[in-house]
Motif scaffolding. Sequence first.
Motif, mmCIF file in Angstrom:
data_model
loop_
_atom_site.group_PDB
_atom_site.id
_atom_site.type_symbol
_atom_site.label_atom_id
_atom_site.label_comp_id
_atom_site.label_asym_id
_atom_site.label_seq_id
_atom_site.Cartn_x
_atom_site.Cartn_y
_atom_site.Cartn_z
ATOM 1 N N THR A 154 40.448 61.452 53.554
ATOM 2 C CA THR A 154 39.310 61.405 52.615
ATOM 3 C C THR A 154 37.960 61.322 53.307
ATOM 4 N N GLU A 155 37.962 61.317 54.647
ATOM 5 C CA GLU A 155 36.682 61.212 55.356
ATOM 6 C C GLU A 155 36.620 62.223 56.498
ATOM 7 N N VAL A 156 35.545 62.994 56.512
ATOM 8 C CA VAL A 156 35.282 63.905 57.623
ATOM 9 C C VAL A 156 34.308 63.190 58.557
ATOM 10 N N LYS A 157 34.762 62.831 59.741
ATOM 11 C CA LYS A 157 33.979 61.968 60.624
ATOM 12 C C LYS A 157 32.808 62.686 61.271
ATOM 13 N N ASP A 158 33.000 63.929 61.667
ATOM 14 C CA ASP A 158 31.906 64.677 62.284
ATOM 15 C C ASP A 158 32.062 66.158 61.989
ATOM 16 N N VAL A 175 42.873 75.878 61.407
ATOM 17 C CA VAL A 175 41.455 75.555 61.533
ATOM 18 C C VAL A 175 41.336 74.034 61.475
ATOM 19 N N LYS A 176 40.628 73.478 62.455
ATOM 20 C CA LYS A 176 40.462 72.028 62.501
ATOM 21 C C LYS A 176 38.999 71.659 62.295
ATOM 22 N N VAL A 177 38.775 70.611 61.526
ATOM 23 C CA VAL A 177 37.443 70.026 61.354
ATOM 24 C C VAL A 177 37.550 68.563 61.736
ATOM 25 N N SER A 178 36.676 68.122 62.605
ATOM 26 C CA SER A 178 36.709 66.745 63.112
ATOM 27 C C SER A 178 38.086 66.408 63.692
ATOM 28 N N GLY A 179 38.703 67.403 64.340
ATOM 29 C CA GLY A 179 39.976 67.173 65.016
ATOM 30 C C GLY A 179 41.195 67.215 64.125
ATOM 31 N N GLU A 180 41.018 67.416 62.809
ATOM 32 C CA GLU A 180 42.140 67.431 61.875
ATOM 33 C C GLU A 180 42.264 68.799 61.214
ATOM 34 N N ASN A 181 43.512 69.208 60.983
ATOM 35 C CA ASN A 181 43.754 70.463 60.275
ATOM 36 C C ASN A 181 43.126 70.386 58.881
ATOM 37 N N VAL A 182 42.394 71.409 58.502
ATOM 38 C CA VAL A 182 41.713 71.378 57.199
ATOM 39 C C VAL A 182 42.703 71.213 56.050
ATOM 40 N N LYS A 183 43.965 71.630 56.228
ATOM 41 C CA LYS A 183 44.979 71.486 55.182
ATOM 42 C C LYS A 183 45.417 70.040 54.992
ATOM 43 N N ASP A 184 45.064 69.165 55.962
ATOM 44 C CA ASP A 184 45.438 67.755 55.857
ATOM 45 C C ASP A 184 44.386 66.925 55.128
ATOM 46 N N TYR A 185 43.247 67.537 54.813
ATOM 47 C CA TYR A 185 42.184 66.812 54.108
ATOM 48 C C TYR A 185 42.392 66.865 52.593
ATOM 49 N N GLU A 186 41.901 65.833 51.945
ATOM 50 C CA GLU A 186 41.750 65.906 50.496
ATOM 51 C C GLU A 186 40.672 66.948 50.238
ATOM 52 N N LEU A 187 40.942 67.904 49.365
ATOM 53 C CA LEU A 187 40.125 69.109 49.252
ATOM 54 C C LEU A 187 38.665 68.801 48.926
ATOM 55 N N ASN A 188 38.429 67.901 47.985
ATOM 56 C CA ASN A 188 37.044 67.569 47.611
ATOM 57 C C ASN A 188 36.296 66.926 48.767
ATOM 58 N N ALA A 189 37.007 66.084 49.540
ATOM 59 C CA ALA A 189 36.373 65.418 50.683
ATOM 60 C C ALA A 189 35.938 66.453 51.717
ATOM 61 N N LEU A 190 36.797 67.434 51.965
ATOM 62 C CA LEU A 190 36.476 68.489 52.931
ATOM 63 C C LEU A 190 35.268 69.299 52.465
ATOM 64 N N ARG A 191 35.325 69.756 51.220
ATOM 65 C CA ARG A 191 34.260 70.634 50.725
ATOM 66 C C ARG A 191 32.945 69.893 50.511
ATOM 67 N N ASN A 192 33.020 68.607 50.240
ATOM 68 C CA ASN A 192 31.779 67.822 50.132
ATOM 69 C C ASN A 192 31.085 67.673 51.476
ATOM 70 N N SER A 193 31.834 67.895 52.546
ATOM 71 C CA SER A 193 31.263 67.760 53.885
ATOM 72 C C SER A 193 30.768 69.091 54.437
ATOM 73 N N VAL A 194 31.017 70.166 53.681
ATOM 74 C CA VAL A 194 30.598 71.504 54.108
ATOM 75 C C VAL A 194 29.675 72.089 53.044
ATOM 76 N N ALA A 195 28.492 72.529 53.456
ATOM 77 C CA ALA A 195 27.565 73.193 52.537
ATOM 78 C C ALA A 195 27.413 74.643 52.951
ATOM 79 N N MET A 196 27.544 75.539 51.967
ATOM 80 C CA MET A 196 27.414 76.973 52.248
ATOM 81 C C MET A 196 26.238 77.540 51.469
ATOM 82 N N PRO A 254 25.402 67.502 54.463
ATOM 83 C CA PRO A 254 26.722 67.929 54.956
ATOM 84 C C PRO A 254 26.922 67.629 56.434
ATOM 85 N N LYS A 255 28.189 67.579 56.814
ATOM 86 C CA LYS A 255 28.528 67.510 58.235
ATOM 87 C C LYS A 255 28.438 68.901 58.864
ATOM 88 N N ILE A 256 28.697 69.917 58.023
ATOM 89 C CA ILE A 256 28.648 71.313 58.475
ATOM 90 C C ILE A 256 27.811 72.113 57.491
#
Length: 594
Positions: A348-352, A414-435, A506-508
Motif C-alpha cells: 500500500t506504500e510506494v517508498k520512492d 516492471v518494478k517500482v521502488s524495488g517491487e513488482n508493480v503487480k504486487d502493489y495495491e492498484l490504487n496505491a500504485l496509481r496514486n503515486s504515478v501522475a501522467m 507523485p513519486k513518478i
Amino acid sequence: MRQTKTEKTGFIPVIKTLGKSVREYKKPSFLAPLLVAIEVVMECLIPYIMTLLLDRIKTISESGNTEFLIQEILKYGGILLGLAFVSLLCGVAAGRYCSTAASGFAKNLRKDMFTRIQGFSFSNIDKFSTSSLVTRLTTDVTNVEMSYMMIVRTAIRAPFMLIFSLVMSFTINAQMALIFVGTVPILAIGLTLIMKKAIPFFNRIFHKYDALNESVQENIHGMRVVKSYVREDYEKEKFSKASDNVKNDFTKAEKLIALNGPLMNFCIYAGLILIYIIGSMLIINKNEQVLKLAELQSFMTYSFQMLMSLMMLSMIMVMIIMSVASAKRIYEVLNENSSIVSKENGITEVKDGSIEFKDVSFKYSKDAKNFVLSDVNLKIESGETVGILGATGSSKTTLVNLIPRLYDTVEGEVKVSGENVKDYELNALRNSVAMVLQKNQLFSGTLRENMQWGDKNASDEEILHALKLAQIDFTDLDRHVEQGGANFSGGQKQRLCIARALLKKPKILILDDSTSAVDTKTDALIRKSFREYIPETTKIIIAQRVASVQDADKILIMEGGKITAIGNHEQLLKDNEVYQELYYSQNKGGDDNG
C-alpha cells in the motif's frame, strides 16, 4: 466490430446477471404483478356478475315481483361497483409500482455498468470501443427498461386475463371455450418462428448502432479538421451509409415482426366467427336451453378480453425480441472482468520513484504475432529526469503505460521502488504515478474542480502554486471549464493538466509529449520548476523536441519497440547518429532552444 462470445450465451445466465440490478426495487417488482393479478380477477368477475344480474332480472320480471327486482338490482349493482372500484385502485397502484420498479432497475443497470467500466483496463476498453459502451449505457438499457416494465405489468396482466377469461368462458359453455383453446398452438408456433428469425437481425442492428455512434463521435470531435479540409459532404455520405445500414436491417426485422399481427387477427377473428355461429345455433335450440342470450353476451365480453390479452402478448413479444439483443450486450459489460486486478493484501506504500524494466516484452493481444516492446531492460533511480525520444510508433507511450499498470507485461517484470508493480495495491500504485498526456482531458465544471482531481483536498493556495509552477497565470478558480476544455487553447490545457498532476504530489511524473503545444521558453521554465520544486520526483519526459529532454540525466532512444541507445545529451550527441540527426535538424543556425 468484434463479435463477442456472449452471442452464444444462453439467456438464463443473462437474466440472472441483469436480475442482480433489481436490488432495492424487488418490493415494487413483486407488488406490481400481484396488484395486476387482483385487477384482472376483478375485471373477469364483472361480466360473470352481469350475467347473473341479467338472469335474475329476467326470472324476477316473469314473476312480477317489482320490489324484489329493485333489491336484486341494487345488490348486484353494489357488487359490480365494488369490483370496479377495487380494480381501479389496483390498476393505479400497479402502474405506480411498475414505473418505480422499471425506472429503478434501469438506474441500477446504468450504475452497475458504469461502475464496471470504471474498473476496466485499457485492453478491456479496447475490446468494446467507446461508442459501443455509450450505446449500451443508453439505447440498450432503455430497451431493457421498456421490456421490464412490460414484463412486470403487461406480461402478467395479459396471460392472467387470458387464463381467467378462458376459465370463466368454460363456466359458461365448455364447447365454445374450446374454440379459443384450439387457436393457442397455432399462435405459439407462429410467434416462436417469428422470434427465431428476427433475433439475429437485432443482434446485427445493435452492432451497426455502435458503428453509427462511432461515426457521430469522430465527426463531432474532429469537427475542426472536417471543416478545414472541407469534408462535410464526405462525412454526410459516410453517416448516411451507416444510417441506411441500420434502417435496412430494422426494416427486415420489422417486416418479420409485423407478421404476428395478421397471424393473431386470423386466429382471433376465425374464433369469433365460430363463436357467433355456434352460439347462435345453441340459443336457437330452445328445447335444450344450452345457451342463454345473456350468457352469449358475457361470453363475447370474455372473447374481447382474450382478444386484448393476445394483442398485448403480441406487443410484449415484439419488445422482448428487441430487448434480447440489448440484454445480451449489457450482460457482456457486466460479465467482463478487468484484465488488470489489484493484488489482495498488496503493498500500500510506494517508498520512492525508482523504476526497473527487467526483460520486458509486450503485445496488445495474445493472438498478435509481433511484440510491441521487446527485451526492454532499464534502470531509473529515484529523482532522476529521463527523456525518451523516438519516431512515431516506436512504442514510447506503451513503455510508460506499463509503469502504473495501464497495461500488464506479457513477459518480464516492471518494478517500482524495488517491487513488482503487480504486487502493489492498484490504487496505491496509481496514486503515486501522475501522467500528463499530449491530449489530456478537462471536465466540465470550474477550474478549481478540475484541479482538485489531483488532490480533492487541495486549498486555493496550493492550486495557485501548482498553476504557477506550470507557467499558467490563472487566478479565477471559479472560471467555468466547458466539456473537454473547449474554452482553452491547446497550450493552456496542457499546462492545466501539468498543474493538476503536480497537485497529486507523485513519486513518478510522466509527461507524454505534454508540452508540444507550448513554446520552447515556457517549456524550459516548466522543466526548471520541476528541478527546483520536485527534485525527489522521478520525471519521465517523452518528447519530439530535443530541447525538451537535453538537460535530462539520461535520454533513451527508441526504435521498433526497443531501446537502442541510452546516455546524456553530450554522450548521445557524440556517439548516436539518430540523436545527432534530430538535434542538428532542430537547431539549424546554432539555435540551441535550451
